[in-house]
Write a protein that holds these residues in place. Structure first.
Motif, PDB file in Angstrom:
ATOM      1  N   ASP A   1       0.905  -1.289   0.039  1.00 38.84           N
ATOM      2  CA  ASP A   1       0.007  -0.100   0.129  1.00 38.84           C
ATOM      3  C   ASP A   1       0.762   1.323   0.062  1.00 38.84           C
ATOM      4  OD1 ASP A   1       0.194   1.018   2.908  1.00 38.84           O
ATOM      5  OD2 ASP A   1       0.211  -1.125   2.955  1.00 38.84           O
ATOM      6  N   GLU A   2       0.084   2.430  -0.473  1.00 43.23           N
ATOM      7  CA  GLU A   2       0.850   3.359  -0.453  1.00 43.23           C
ATOM      8  C   GLU A   2       1.364   4.162   0.889  1.00 43.23           C
ATOM      9  OE1 GLU A   2       0.530   7.933  -3.045  1.00 43.23           O
ATOM     10  OE2 GLU A   2      -1.313   6.538  -2.575  1.00 43.23           O
ATOM     11  N   ASN A   3       0.731   3.980   1.944  1.00 39.86           N
ATOM     12  CA  ASN A   3       1.241   4.315   3.088  1.00 39.86           C
ATOM     13  C   ASN A   3       2.548   3.648   3.577  1.00 39.86           C
ATOM     14  OD1 ASN A   3      -1.013   6.055   3.529  1.00 39.86           O
ATOM     15  ND2 ASN A   3      -2.381   4.554   4.734  1.00 39.86           N
ATOM     16  N   THR A   4       2.412   2.507   3.302  1.00 41.07           N
ATOM     17  CA  THR A   4       3.814   1.786   3.802  1.00 41.07           C
ATOM     18  C   THR A   4       4.827   2.260   2.772  1.00 41.07           C
ATOM     19  OG1 THR A   4       2.658  -0.090   4.539  1.00 41.07           O
ATOM     20  CG2 THR A   4       4.899  -0.442   4.199  1.00 41.07           C
ATOM     21  N   ALA A   5       4.469   2.522   1.688  1.00 41.13           N
ATOM     22  CA  ALA A   5       5.579   3.180   0.467  1.00 41.13           C
ATOM     23  C   ALA A   5       6.122   4.345   1.225  1.00 41.13           C
ATOM     24  CB  ALA A   5       4.922   2.996  -0.662  1.00 41.13           C
ATOM     25  N   ASN A   6       5.402   5.137   1.596  1.00 43.59           N
ATOM     26  CA  ASN A   6       5.736   6.571   2.188  1.00 43.59           C
ATOM     27  C   ASN A   6       6.564   6.458   3.345  1.00 43.59           C
ATOM     28  OD1 ASN A   6       4.777   8.177   0.115  1.00 43.59           O
ATOM     29  ND2 ASN A   6       2.576   8.088   1.111  1.00 43.59           N
ATOM     30  N   GLU A   7       5.986   5.343   4.045  1.00 44.85           N
ATOM     31  CA  GLU A   7       6.941   5.112   5.372  1.00 44.85           C
ATOM     32  C   GLU A   7       8.384   4.553   5.076  1.00 44.85           C
ATOM     33  OE1 GLU A   7       6.879   1.913   9.072  1.00 44.85           O
ATOM     34  OE2 GLU A   7       4.944   2.466   7.997  1.00 44.85           O
ATOM     35  N   VAL A   8       8.419   3.750   4.175  1.00 46.42           N
ATOM     36  CA  VAL A   8       9.955   3.437   3.636  1.00 46.42           C
ATOM     37  C   VAL A   8      10.512   4.514   3.170  1.00 46.42           C
ATOM     38  CG1 VAL A   8      11.136   1.765   2.014  1.00 46.42           C
ATOM     39  CG2 VAL A   8       9.049   0.756   3.465  1.00 46.42           C
ATOM     40  N   LYS A   9      10.137   5.173   2.303  1.00 45.91           N
ATOM     41  CA  LYS A   9      10.738   6.321   1.520  1.00 45.91           C
ATOM     42  C   LYS A   9      11.184   7.317   2.608  1.00 45.91           C
ATOM     43  CE  LYS A   9      11.701   9.068  -2.074  1.00 45.91           C
ATOM     44  NZ  LYS A   9      12.033  10.130  -1.620  1.00 45.91           N
TER      45      LYS A   9
ATOM     46  N   ALA B   1      14.758  -3.242   2.587  1.00 46.20           N
ATOM     47  CA  ALA B   1      14.296  -3.988   1.440  1.00 46.20           C
ATOM     48  C   ALA B   1      14.056  -5.539   2.142  1.00 46.20           C
ATOM     49  CB  ALA B   1      15.323  -4.519   0.316  1.00 46.20           C
ATOM     50  N   LYS B   2      15.102  -5.984   2.895  1.00 41.88           N
ATOM     51  CA  LYS B   2      14.868  -7.374   3.695  1.00 41.88           C
ATOM     52  C   LYS B   2      13.705  -7.110   4.864  1.00 41.88           C
ATOM     53  CE  LYS B   2      19.731  -8.421   3.295  1.00 41.88           C
ATOM     54  NZ  LYS B   2      20.929  -8.758   3.602  1.00 41.88           N
ATOM     55  N   GLN B   3      13.670  -6.101   5.278  1.00 42.95           N
ATOM     56  CA  GLN B   3      12.520  -5.712   6.118  1.00 42.95           C
ATOM     57  C   GLN B   3      10.985  -5.724   5.852  1.00 42.95           C
ATOM     58  OE1 GLN B   3      13.187  -2.568   9.116  1.00 42.95           O
ATOM     59  NE2 GLN B   3      11.143  -2.516  10.028  1.00 42.95           N
ATOM     60  N   TYR B   4      10.912  -5.072   4.590  1.00 47.50           N
ATOM     61  CA  TYR B   4       9.548  -4.684   4.079  1.00 47.50           C
ATOM     62  C   TYR B   4       9.027  -5.179   2.709  1.00 47.50           C
ATOM     63  CZ  TYR B   4       9.070  -0.738   7.277  1.00 47.50           C
ATOM     64  OH  TYR B   4       9.043   0.162   8.471  1.00 47.50           O
TER      65      TYR B   4
ATOM     66  N   ASN C   1      22.222   6.458  -7.134  1.00 53.26           N
ATOM     67  CA  ASN C   1      21.881   6.420  -6.074  1.00 53.26           C
ATOM     68  C   ASN C   1      20.694   7.203  -5.669  1.00 53.26           C
ATOM     69  OD1 ASN C   1      24.108   4.923  -5.012  1.00 53.26           O
ATOM     70  ND2 ASN C   1      25.264   6.865  -4.903  1.00 53.26           N
ATOM     71  N   GLU C   2      19.962   7.631  -6.782  1.00 56.17           N
ATOM     72  CA  GLU C   2      18.697   8.580  -6.722  1.00 56.17           C
ATOM     73  C   GLU C   2      17.619   7.405  -6.293  1.00 56.17           C
ATOM     74  OE1 GLU C   2      15.752  11.828  -9.447  1.00 56.17           O
ATOM     75  OE2 GLU C   2      17.784  10.651 -10.297  1.00 56.17           O
ATOM     76  N   ILE C   3      16.839   8.006  -5.350  1.00 60.61           N
ATOM     77  CA  ILE C   3      15.539   6.977  -4.914  1.00 60.61           C
ATOM     78  C   ILE C   3      14.252   7.738  -5.309  1.00 60.61           C
ATOM     79  CG2 ILE C   3      14.679   5.980  -3.036  1.00 60.61           C
ATOM     80  CD1 ILE C   3      17.050   5.985  -1.713  1.00 60.61           C
ATOM     81  N   SER C   4      13.425   6.837  -6.168  1.00 57.17           N
ATOM     82  CA  SER C   4      12.216   7.383  -6.584  1.00 57.17           C
ATOM     83  C   SER C   4      11.029   7.587  -5.406  1.00 57.17           C
ATOM     84  CB  SER C   4      11.485   6.401  -7.682  1.00 57.17           C
ATOM     85  OG  SER C   4      11.078   5.170  -6.769  1.00 57.17           O
ATOM     86  N   ALA C   5      10.000   8.285  -5.760  1.00 51.52           N
ATOM     87  CA  ALA C   5       8.782   8.270  -5.082  1.00 51.52           C
ATOM     88  C   ALA C   5       8.126   6.871  -5.251  1.00 51.52           C
ATOM     89  CB  ALA C   5       8.029   9.619  -5.414  1.00 51.52           C
ATOM     90  N   PRO C   6       7.314   6.704  -4.498  1.00 43.55           N
ATOM     91  CA  PRO C   6       6.417   5.513  -4.652  1.00 43.55           C
ATOM     92  C   PRO C   6       5.870   5.243  -5.872  1.00 43.55           C
ATOM     93  CG  PRO C   6       5.768   6.451  -2.549  1.00 43.55           C
ATOM     94  CD  PRO C   6       6.684   7.355  -3.129  1.00 43.55           C
TER      95      PRO C   6
ATOM     96  N   HIS D   1       6.304   0.433  -5.529  1.00 46.47           N
ATOM     97  CA  HIS D   1       7.767   0.115  -5.570  1.00 46.47           C
ATOM     98  C   HIS D   1       8.583   1.403  -5.283  1.00 46.47           C
ATOM     99  CE1 HIS D   1       7.098  -3.252  -8.334  1.00 46.47           C
ATOM    100  NE2 HIS D   1       6.157  -2.590  -8.789  1.00 46.47           N
ATOM    101  N   ILE D   2       9.591   1.348  -4.186  1.00 47.96           N
ATOM    102  CA  ILE D   2      10.397   2.275  -4.028  1.00 47.96           C
ATOM    103  C   ILE D   2      11.696   1.695  -4.831  1.00 47.96           C
ATOM    104  CG2 ILE D   2      11.859   3.639  -2.528  1.00 47.96           C
ATOM    105  CD1 ILE D   2       8.917   3.998  -2.131  1.00 47.96           C
ATOM    106  N   ILE D   3      12.315   2.497  -5.849  1.00 51.19           N
ATOM    107  CA  ILE D   3      13.378   2.194  -6.661  1.00 51.19           C
ATOM    108  C   ILE D   3      14.404   3.208  -6.438  1.00 51.19           C
ATOM    109  CG2 ILE D   3      13.941   1.832  -9.274  1.00 51.19           C
ATOM    110  CD1 ILE D   3      10.842   2.027  -9.683  1.00 51.19           C
ATOM    111  N   GLN D   4      15.607   2.383  -6.452  1.00 50.63           N
ATOM    112  CA  GLN D   4      16.816   2.923  -6.259  1.00 50.63           C
ATOM    113  C   GLN D   4      17.593   2.939  -7.725  1.00 50.63           C
ATOM    114  OE1 GLN D   4      20.023   2.163  -3.312  1.00 50.63           O
ATOM    115  NE2 GLN D   4      20.395   4.220  -3.126  1.00 50.63           N
ATOM    116  N   LEU D   5      18.240   3.867  -8.418  1.00 53.05           N
ATOM    117  CA  LEU D   5      18.899   3.913  -9.464  1.00 53.05           C
ATOM    118  C   LEU D   5      20.576   3.614  -8.858  1.00 53.05           C
ATOM    119  CD1 LEU D   5      19.655   3.874 -12.566  1.00 53.05           C
ATOM    120  CD2 LEU D   5      19.933   6.470 -12.214  1.00 53.05           C
ATOM    121  N   GLU D   6      21.181   2.331  -9.050  1.00 50.86           N
ATOM    122  CA  GLU D   6      22.479   1.877  -8.778  1.00 50.86           C
ATOM    123  C   GLU D   6      23.455   2.409  -9.790  1.00 50.86           C
ATOM    124  OE1 GLU D   6      22.628  -1.701  -6.241  1.00 50.86           O
ATOM    125  OE2 GLU D   6      21.246  -1.990  -7.550  1.00 50.86           O
ATOM    126  N   GLU D   7      23.319   2.299 -11.055  1.00 52.13           N
ATOM    127  CA  GLU D   7      24.386   2.315 -12.247  1.00 52.13           C
ATOM    128  C   GLU D   7      23.555   2.716 -13.470  1.00 52.13           C
ATOM    129  OE1 GLU D   7      28.000  -0.097 -13.883  1.00 52.13           O
ATOM    130  OE2 GLU D   7      26.959  -0.766 -12.208  1.00 52.13           O
TER     131      GLU D   7
END
Length: 297
Positions: free
Chosen positions: A148-156, A169-172, A211-216, A224-230
């Motif tokens: 859900d979006e609330n959990t996604a916002n919490e992770v962000k 990631a391992k936790q959520y 290393n940039e991280i997306s909004a949900p 999804h919370i997405i991080q660009l690594e390379e």
């Protein structure tokens, strides 16, 4: 590539046919009668004889005109592994292959057929340039998937506060497979893009810096919370032109065009089949499919 995997493996059957035709030794015994090598050969000849003979013919007539190097073959197998990921062993087993070497033998024939058919395909400079302009860079990403979006916002919020992406990631993450590896998805490119959710891919490509991280990002699977690594920028057009030409030509191939090319090659090689029961090996049907793949390509 249109023929990444043929739906039926014939290599083992070809060898068996060759061996069985040599004599009439008993291969199985029952209280109601025995089965000879000739019985087995006749049965296999009826079931898969034309296809097996066709493979043997192609192995004779195609390599000199349309050679496939080990480098080319390994690249295609690696591409398939990238598409299928951990499902690769199960997928090739499902399609009847004993192992990777068995797959390569049949795949090599498909690649030679493809090269023969590509000889007839024409492309324009505009088509090549348009393809290049629409080609995205390769990116490597990881994600955290929640319901859900609330959990996604919490992770962000936790990430913005300096939280460790792999730990969260391992936790959520509901994607337990990637969560165990810190959320790793791997590379997104022209080979793998079609295997992923379109909304996920679209969200991943909004990121432009490592290393940039997306909004949900919402997809059919959740948020999804997405991080660009390379990121691997596109090479200049001139350096990619051969690869692009291959991709564009390959996209134009159909089962009919491959069949017509094989008809041409069989005629040029003056192939004749003396056994009327095996004539189907060279009497190709332009409407018949030349193969199928797990991914449908």
């Amino acid at each position: 590539m249109k023929k990444m995997i043929l739906a039926l493996t014939l290599a083992g059957s070809v060898l068996t046919l060759s061996a069985c035709s040599a004599g009439s030794s008993t291969v199985a015994e029952t209280k109601d009668g025995n089965i000879s090598q000739q019985d087995l050969y006749n049965a296999m000849k009826t079931k898969i004889g034309p296809q097996a003979l066709q493979q043997l013919i192609y192995e004779k007539i195609l390599p000199k005109k349309y050679p496939v190097t080990d480098k080319e073959l390994n690249a295609k197998v690696d591409q398939l592994k990238q598409q299928l990921g951990s499902n690769f062993p199960a997928a090739i087993a499902q399609y009847g292959y004993k192992n990777e070497d068995d797959l390569k033998k049949t795949m090599k024939i498909g690649m030679m057929e493809e090269k023969a058919a590509m000889k007839d395909v024409k492309v324009t400079d505009k088509e090549l340039q348009d393809y290049y302009n629409n080609l995205k860079p390769e990116i490597r990403v990881r994600h955290i998937l929640v319901s859900d979006e609330n959990t996604a916002n919490e992770v962000k919020q936790k990430l913005d506060a300096g939280g460790n992406f792999a730990d969260l990631a391992k936790q959520y993450s509901k994607d337990t497979g990637s969560a165990a590896n810190g959320g790793e998805i791997g590379w997104i490119n022209k080979q793998t893009e079609g295997q992923l959710d379109p909304d996920f891919v679209k969200g991943a490509y909004t990121l432009t810096k490592p290393n940039e991280i997306s909004a949900p990002v919402k997809s059919q699977f959740g948020y999804h919370i997405i991080q660009l690594e390379e990121i691997k920028p596109k090479k200049p057009f001139n350096e990619m032109k051969s690869e692009i030409e291959y991709d564009v030509k390959s996209s134009k191939l159909t089962s009919d065009s491959i069949t017509k090319a094989m008809q041409r090659e069989l005629k040029d090689a003056n192939v004749k089949v003396s056994d009327k029961d095996l004539q189907a090996a060279i009497n190709l049907n332009p409407q018949a499919s030349q193969g199928s793949t797990p991914s449908g390509q």
